[in-house]
Design a protein around this motif. Structure first.
Motif, PDB file in Angstrom:
ATOM      1  N   SER A 142       3.453  -8.035  -0.583  1.00 40.97           N
ATOM      2  CA  SER A 142       2.024  -8.119  -0.274  1.00 40.97           C
ATOM      3  C   SER A 142       1.777  -9.133   0.830  1.00 40.97           C
ATOM      4  O   SER A 142       2.423 -10.185   0.882  1.00 40.97           O
ATOM      5  CB  SER A 142       1.261  -8.533  -1.535  1.00 40.97           C
ATOM      6  OG  SER A 142      -0.059  -8.911  -1.202  1.00 40.97           O
ATOM      7  N   GLN A 149       1.364   6.175  -1.737  1.00 45.73           N
ATOM      8  CA  GLN A 149       2.530   5.381  -2.132  1.00 45.73           C
ATOM      9  C   GLN A 149       3.842   5.959  -1.594  1.00 45.73           C
ATOM     10  O   GLN A 149       4.814   5.225  -1.411  1.00 45.73           O
ATOM     11  CB  GLN A 149       2.588   5.243  -3.657  1.00 45.73           C
ATOM     12  CG  GLN A 149       3.531   4.135  -4.110  1.00 45.73           C
ATOM     13  CD  GLN A 149       3.547   3.927  -5.609  1.00 45.73           C
ATOM     14  OE1 GLN A 149       2.792   4.567  -6.331  1.00 45.73           O
ATOM     15  NE2 GLN A 149       4.397   3.031  -6.075  1.00 45.73           N
ATOM     16  N   TYR A 153       5.342  -3.069  -3.290  1.00 46.82           N
ATOM     17  CA  TYR A 153       5.337  -4.061  -4.356  1.00 46.82           C
ATOM     18  C   TYR A 153       6.300  -5.197  -4.014  1.00 46.82           C
ATOM     19  O   TYR A 153       7.431  -4.957  -3.602  1.00 46.82           O
ATOM     20  CB  TYR A 153       5.741  -3.414  -5.689  1.00 46.82           C
ATOM     21  CG  TYR A 153       5.653  -4.392  -6.832  1.00 46.82           C
ATOM     22  CD1 TYR A 153       4.415  -4.721  -7.378  1.00 46.82           C
ATOM     23  CD2 TYR A 153       6.794  -5.015  -7.332  1.00 46.82           C
ATOM     24  CE1 TYR A 153       4.322  -5.640  -8.402  1.00 46.82           C
ATOM     25  CE2 TYR A 153       6.707  -5.935  -8.356  1.00 46.82           C
ATOM     26  CZ  TYR A 153       5.465  -6.252  -8.889  1.00 46.82           C
ATOM     27  OH  TYR A 153       5.369  -7.166  -9.898  1.00 46.82           O
ATOM     28  N   ASP A 166       5.292   4.032   1.388  1.00 46.92           N
ATOM     29  CA  ASP A 166       5.589   2.594   1.302  1.00 46.92           C
ATOM     30  C   ASP A 166       6.827   2.197   2.103  1.00 46.92           C
ATOM     31  O   ASP A 166       6.877   1.114   2.691  1.00 46.92           O
ATOM     32  CB  ASP A 166       5.793   2.177  -0.165  1.00 46.92           C
ATOM     33  CG  ASP A 166       4.473   1.769  -0.818  1.00 46.92           C
ATOM     34  OD1 ASP A 166       3.408   1.958  -0.179  1.00 46.92           O
ATOM     35  OD2 ASP A 166       4.509   1.278  -1.955  1.00 46.92           O
ATOM     36  N   ARG A 223       1.060  -3.729  -0.335  1.00 45.56           N
ATOM     37  CA  ARG A 223       2.262  -2.966  -0.678  1.00 45.56           C
ATOM     38  C   ARG A 223       3.283  -2.972   0.445  1.00 45.56           C
ATOM     39  O   ARG A 223       2.908  -3.263   1.592  1.00 45.56           O
ATOM     40  CB  ARG A 223       1.837  -1.513  -0.997  1.00 45.56           C
ATOM     41  CG  ARG A 223       1.080  -1.388  -2.316  1.00 45.56           C
ATOM     42  CD  ARG A 223       2.030  -1.318  -3.456  1.00 45.56           C
ATOM     43  NE  ARG A 223       1.445  -1.832  -4.689  1.00 45.56           N
ATOM     44  CZ  ARG A 223       1.987  -1.608  -5.890  1.00 45.56           C
ATOM     45  NH1 ARG A 223       3.061  -0.876  -6.024  1.00 45.56           N
ATOM     46  NH2 ARG A 223       1.446  -2.144  -6.957  1.00 45.56           N
TER      47      ARG A 223
END
Ligand code: FNR
Length: 183
Positions: A101, A49, A98, A52, A96
């Motif tokens: 997508s 993450q 968030y 991202d 991702r």
């Protein structure tokens, strides 16, 4: 001319993968206006993450391919009664960051072949749950739980006679599903 471009995600990296062979053979059962492209997921990093905000080039490529597709096809083995990590890794990446997508609003088919007697039933069920959360509409029927057996494919790599009618019917329903829901 191809009207429907389908992004195919195969849940096995194995060279002689039954699922890759199934994905290739299934594509030949579709009408000419459908084009299937098996996406590369073997070069994706492990999802982290922290990345991202600066996704790696293979992740950006995967997301762009999914976003550009009119429909998706998942062809996966069952690993330890679930979906293989490589497939989940690819899905996590493409979902991702968030709110960005690649999956939202897409439609898909889910199918798979395993050596076990239940032919990926549990993996497919898990995958359907993941896809429902990601707002991907999956074809519900017919279900297709394929067991890898002698004769599943013929020498040319086509679906063998024992499964051809069944898988043609599956493909016909998949094609109708994508035509109805295509993005
Ligand atoms: C398997 N296999 C397997 N088969 C099955 O029917 N149910 C299962 O839960 C599992 N679990 C499992 C875990 C792991 C780590 C491996 C490597 C294999 C066997 C699997 O069906 C077989 O290896 C298939 O050939 C995998 O699909 P591909 O690679 O041929 O597409």
């Amino acid at each position: 001319m191809s009207r429907y471009n389908i992004a195919v995600l195969v849940g096995s990296l194995r060279k002689e993968s039954f699922n890759r062979r199934l994905a290739t053979a299934l594509a030949r059962l579709a009408p000419a206006e459908f084009t299937f492209k098996q996406l590369e997921i073997g070069d994706l990093p492990l999802y982290n993450q922290d990345d991202d905000a600066h996704q790696a080039a293979p992740v950006k490529r995967l997301k762009a391919e999914i976003q550009a597709a009119n429909g998706l096809l998942f062809v996966t083995p069952e690993y330890n009664r679930s979906i293989p990590g490589v497939l989940k890794n690819a899905i996590d990446h493409a979902s991702r960051p968030y709110g960005q997508s690649a999956f939202a609003g897409k439609s898909a088919g889910v199918i798979g072949v395993s050596v076990g007697a239940i032919g990926t039933a549990i993996a497919q069920q898990h995958l359907r749950g993941v896809l429902a959360y990601l707002d991907v509409a999956t074809l519900g029927q017919p279900e297709a739980f394929i067991q890898a057996k002698e004769g599943l494919f013929d020498e040319a790599g086509e679906i063998g006679p024992g499964s051809r009618d069944f898988l043609q019917k599956w493909m016909d329903r998949y094609v109708a599903w994508i035509r109805h829901h295509a993005t």
